[in-house]
Design an enzyme around this catalytic site. Structure first.
Site, PDB file in Angstrom:
ATOM      1  N   LYS A 102      -1.309  -1.181  -4.213  1.00  0.00           N
ATOM      2  CA  LYS A 102      -2.265  -0.326  -4.056  1.00  0.00           C
ATOM      3  C   LYS A 102      -1.533   0.926  -4.606  1.00  0.00           C
ATOM      4  O   LYS A 102      -0.879   1.775  -3.347  1.00  0.00           O
ATOM      5  CB  LYS A 102      -3.001  -0.262  -2.904  1.00  0.00           C
ATOM      6  N   TYR A 104       0.901  -1.109  -0.109  1.00  0.00           N
ATOM      7  CA  TYR A 104       0.071   0.215  -0.049  1.00  0.00           C
ATOM      8  C   TYR A 104       0.980   1.118   0.061  1.00  0.00           C
ATOM      9  O   TYR A 104       1.391   1.583   0.918  1.00  0.00           O
ATOM     10  CB  TYR A 104      -0.863  -0.095   1.312  1.00  0.00           C
TER      11      TYR A 104
END
Length: 289
Positions: free
Chosen positions: A161, A133
């Site tokens: 992400k 992330y």
């Protein structure tokens, strides 16, 4: 594990405990009405950085119980306390989550080698698919193409992400790592992200406009750029209203207007004023056309 994935909100009671009834309603709404391709649980939208470990475990368990096997589930386990992150990862794995995700260590200005060691430990000690992330605006950690390459080389890392605005970097990463999954993390930029090669998107506004995001993504796949642009414009009207009042507060209030028990914010987040509520309710006229 591709397509549109909702970063799930968490309804709380006024005392900060999880509103289980409301959470079940919102999980069902995302799956049955928005028809999203998955749920991202325990991220920023879940207000998880305001939760203790026990509450995060409760959140993972409640969502899994309600969602079952209907859609893929991703558990965001990132924490400055790496032992906690490992425990959460193994808990989510045992519950049957399809993948883990972890925010880049934040606040302290960690070197890339320190960040790399963090992810290496998480992936080795959980032994489960991991999505990096990356959110440089919030964490201050900006990765080069080569940095991403080193993280993507870990055996369990399946993708990123990518909450950044450098689309040229994204396109290059997708070209260099075609076997990895890259999710857009910027809802207002889904169109250019999809054009640049993103495999899907993870976002908070998909709680409300997941159907539109799916329509946009499918239009890109079909090379129908006009439809995709038009849908992005409609989505951005909603996003602008949410940004004006607070994205998470706004989503919860619109849910309440739709009859869902979206609960309260987690302290120290504030609730909306009456004027802000009236303003954000204009979203209903957009999404219910």
């Amino acid at each position: 594990m591709k397509g549109i994935i909702t970063a799930l909100i968490t309804p709380f009671h006024e005392d900060g405990t999880i509103n289980e009834k409301g959470l079940k309603e919102i999980v069902r709404y995302n799956i049955d009405t928005m028809k999203v391709n998955g749920l991202y649980v325990g991220g920023s939208t879940s207000e998880s950085f305001l939760m203790d470990e026990k509450q995060k475990q409760q959140l993972f368990a409640l969502v899994k119980k309600e969602a079952g096997e209907t859609v893929p589930l991703i558990a965001q386990i990132g924490s400055l306390h790496v032992e906690e992150a490992v425990r959460l990862g193994n808990e989510a794995k045992q519950l049957g989550y399809d993948a883990l995700s972890a925010i880049t260590p934040y606040y302290y200005k960690f070197s890339f080698q320190e960040i790399k060691a963090y992810y290496q430990r998480l992936t080795e000690e959980t032994n489960h698919p991991m999505i990096i992330y990356s959110n440089p605006a919030f964490t201050g950690a900006q990765f080069s193409v080569d940095d991403y390459g080193e993280l993507l080389a870990f055996p369990n890392v399946i993708g990123v992400k990518y909450t950044d605005t450098d689309l040229a970097k994204l396109a290059k990463l997708k070209q260099m790592h075609p076997d990895k999954i890259f999710f857009s993390g910027a809802d207002e930029m889904l169109f250019p992200f999809a054009v640049s090669g993103a495999d899907g998107a993870i976002g908070s506004t998909y709680n409300l406009i997941g159907k539109e995001a799916i329509q946009l993504y499918e239009a890109i796949q079909a090379s129908d750029l006009k439809t995709a642009r038009d849908v992005q414009s409609q989505m951005n009207q909603v996003i602008d209203y949410l940004l004006d009042v607070g994205v998470y507060q706004g989503i919860k209030h619109v849910f309440k207007q739709k009859g869902l028990d979206a609960g309260f914010m987690k302290f120290p987040f504030r609730e909306l004023t009456e004027e802000e509520k009236k303003n954000v309710e204009k979203i209903l006229g957009i999404i219910e056309k």
